[in-house]
Scaffold this motif. Structure first.
Motif, mmCIF file in Angstrom:
data_model
loop_
_atom_site.group_PDB
_atom_site.id
_atom_site.type_symbol
_atom_site.label_atom_id
_atom_site.label_comp_id
_atom_site.label_asym_id
_atom_site.label_seq_id
_atom_site.Cartn_x
_atom_site.Cartn_y
_atom_site.Cartn_z
ATOM 1 N N UNK A 100 0.791 -1.175 0.115
ATOM 2 C CA UNK A 100 -0.253 0.048 0.064
ATOM 3 C C UNK A 100 0.877 1.364 0.058
ATOM 4 N N UNK A 101 1.972 1.265 0.962
ATOM 5 C CA UNK A 101 2.718 2.297 0.800
ATOM 6 C C UNK A 101 3.578 2.486 -0.575
ATOM 7 N N UNK A 102 3.839 1.603 -1.194
ATOM 8 C CA UNK A 102 4.505 1.702 -2.598
ATOM 9 C C UNK A 102 3.261 2.093 -3.464
ATOM 10 N N UNK A 103 2.165 1.566 -3.358
ATOM 11 C CA UNK A 103 1.324 2.211 -4.366
ATOM 12 C C UNK A 103 0.870 3.479 -4.287
ATOM 13 N N UNK A 104 1.038 4.055 -3.178
ATOM 14 C CA UNK A 104 0.758 5.537 -3.047
ATOM 15 C C UNK A 104 1.982 6.226 -3.252
ATOM 16 N N UNK A 105 2.997 5.650 -3.166
ATOM 17 C CA UNK A 105 4.300 6.660 -3.820
ATOM 18 C C UNK A 105 4.267 6.584 -5.294
ATOM 19 N N UNK A 124 -0.885 5.163 -7.493
ATOM 20 C CA UNK A 124 -1.940 4.295 -7.901
ATOM 21 C C UNK A 124 -3.080 4.672 -6.700
ATOM 22 N N UNK A 125 -2.704 4.915 -5.556
ATOM 23 C CA UNK A 125 -3.633 5.149 -4.603
ATOM 24 C C UNK A 125 -3.257 6.837 -4.065
ATOM 25 N N UNK A 126 -4.216 7.718 -3.883
ATOM 26 C CA UNK A 126 -4.012 8.937 -3.829
ATOM 27 C C UNK A 126 -3.130 9.264 -2.460
ATOM 28 N N UNK A 127 -3.862 8.608 -1.554
ATOM 29 C CA UNK A 127 -3.135 8.668 0.016
ATOM 30 C C UNK A 127 -3.956 7.659 0.868
ATOM 31 N N UNK A 128 -3.602 7.696 2.162
ATOM 32 C CA UNK A 128 -4.350 6.710 2.946
ATOM 33 C C UNK A 128 -5.653 7.070 3.469
#
Length: 475
Positions: A128-133, A136-140
């Motif tokens: 999830x941390x990688x995908x945010x970086x 792919x994901x805006x933020x948590x």
């Protein structure tokens, strides 16, 4: 008890489809070889492996009676006999990048795979941390309903990625109190449809409840966000960059189906240790930043503002010896069913992996933290540091502005909200308690500083920061 188990088993059979009746009948109680009857998505290894060298340092193995918690162990039982008798299949200790101890039991070898259950959750957190970086994901704080349309209904639209990471999503599910739901989900051959039907029990962000369904949903979010199967994302971002020695696998609910992101990773001890090494090095692997450094650092922090549990953050368990911390700086572990443990201690560059086919009544996270302390200190010391309770006196306030005061009167610790004063007795160095009132204080102590307190009232836990300088009152 046997009658209840039989009834639960029959209920599961009645709810199961033909495709997964075989799984339930053969593996009523989950085990580390369950992957043999599940569909798998293979995670390929790289061409070149990173190999931990053997240490030339001699390790004196402590007696299990000095470090095991949760069960009495005879002082006459040696280290390896204990591991064998408690169902351990692999045990690995790595310090300063070198193997201090490695052994396998019950016909397991270094190359033998095993399902690691909820250790998988901590790996998903890294992804999830990688995908945010990677964007792919805006933020948590992005809403889960952006990826799962069914969650736009019934108040579930408020659930965010952060809620899933910290299991404060409010969904009506619990691994501990609704075991039949967990088993029903585990053996279900359409887990996506299963997830769509789960409704809210609490408002998101208010209550922590350990539930595997949260990470199942996170796996679905990752697949939708990245456009890749979870196993391939693991392979690309973790498995190959870290030079894993062995091919791994992710269990699926059906061919080309939903990954068991909450517990379906199949791997070996040495490769699990590399995930630990990655976190010890703040997400950096041999000069390449794999996981954002800030993500790793934040995984070590406590945050109870939005209902999180005081020692669970981003799918990692913090301070494994919570009521009697053995290290001034934080240690943490990823843990799974039947006593799977990936323990890491960044302060002392120490990694310990335990895989097993049963828990045997042992609190493995706590026990391995104590073992780590003995390895580092080469002695048995129940309370390695001392905190003068006078330093706890003063006013404390939470994020909502609610406050209380701690007073020290006649060498006793008293807690008061201005109306009621309650005495607390010392349970351990960092824990005070009044059993009659069901109130506990846990001291947030790290790197030689008291940062605040966790106030546990009837299992409702809030964090309070110190507001003013302490005042010692003498009666």
């Amino acid at each position: 008890m046997k009658i209840k188990l039989v009834i639960s088993f029959m209920v599961l059979l009645s709810l199961a489809s033909c495709n997964n009746v075989y799984r339930i009948a053969k593996h009523n109680i989950p085990g580390i070889t369950d992957y043999l009857v599940f569909d798998l998505d293979i995670i390929d290894k790289p061409d070149t492996a990173f190999i931990f060298p053997q240490s030339d340092q001699a390790l004196l193995l402590p007696s299990p009676s000095d470090w095991v918690t949760g069960k009495h162990v005879s002082k006459r039982q040696d280290f390896e006999t204990f591991l064998r008798r408690t169902g351990t299949v692999s045990f690995l200790i790595i310090k300063n990048d070198s193997i201090l101890y490695e052994n396998y039991f019950h016909n397991y070898r270094q190359s033998t795979a095993a399902q690691v259950f909820s250790i998988t959750k901590s790996l998903v957190s890294a992804l999830v941390g990688i995908a945010i970086e990677e964007g792919y994901i805006t933020d948590i704080n992005q809403k889960v309903s952006d990826f799962i349309p069914a969650y736009k209904e019934d108040g579930r639209d408020a659930i965010t990625v952060m809620h899933l990471l910290n299991m404060t999503d409010g969904l009506n599910f619990s691994d501990y109190t609704t075991m039949h739901l967990l088993l029903g989900m585990y053996y279900h051959n359409n887990q996506k449809a299963y997830v769509d039907k789960i409704k809210l029990k609490h408002n998101p962000g208010e209550v922590f409840e350990y539930k595997s369904v949260s990470t199942l949903i996170l796996g679905m979010v990752l697949e939708q966000a990245t456009g890749r199967p979870l196993a391939k994302y693991i392979e690309e971002k973790i498995w190959k960059p870290l030079g894993m020695e062995y091919t791994a696998a992710m269990m699926l609910d059906s061919p080309d189906g939903t990954p068991l992101a909450y517990g379906g990773l199949v791997a070996r001890a040495r490769d699990l240790a590399k995930i630990g090494r990655l976190y010890i090095n703040k997400g950096n692997w041999e000069g390449t930043q794999i996981i954002p450094e800030k993500w790793v650092e934040n995984s070590f922090l406590r945050d109870t503002v939005f209902g999180q549990y005081y020692n669970y953050n981003k799918s990692w368990w913090l301070d494994t010896y919570i009521d009697r911390p053995l290290f001034e700086k934080r240690d943490l572990f990823a843990g799974g069913y039947a006593g799977q443990v990936l323990y890491i201690n960044p302060e002392h560059d120490l990694i310990i992996v335990r895989q097993g086919n049963k828990r045997s009544g042992i609190k493995w996270g706590n026990s391995i933290s104590k073992l780590a302390f003995l390895i580092v200190n080469e002695k048995n010391d129940e309370e390695p540091f001392f905190i003068d309770k006078n330093f706890l006196a003063g006013n404390y306030k939470n994020h909502s502005g609610i406050n209380f005061e701690i007073k020290i009167v006649n060498n006793r610790l008293l807690i008061t909200d201005g109306f009621v004063t309650i005495p607390l007795e010392k349970e351990s160095m960092l824990n005070y308690r009044n059993r009659k009132e069901n109130i506990q204080l846990f001291i947030d102590y790290i790197e030689g500083e008291v940062n605040g307190l966790f106030l546990d009232r009837n299992r409702s836990i809030e964090y309070f920061s110190k507001d003013v300088e302490f005042i010692v009152e003498v009666d």
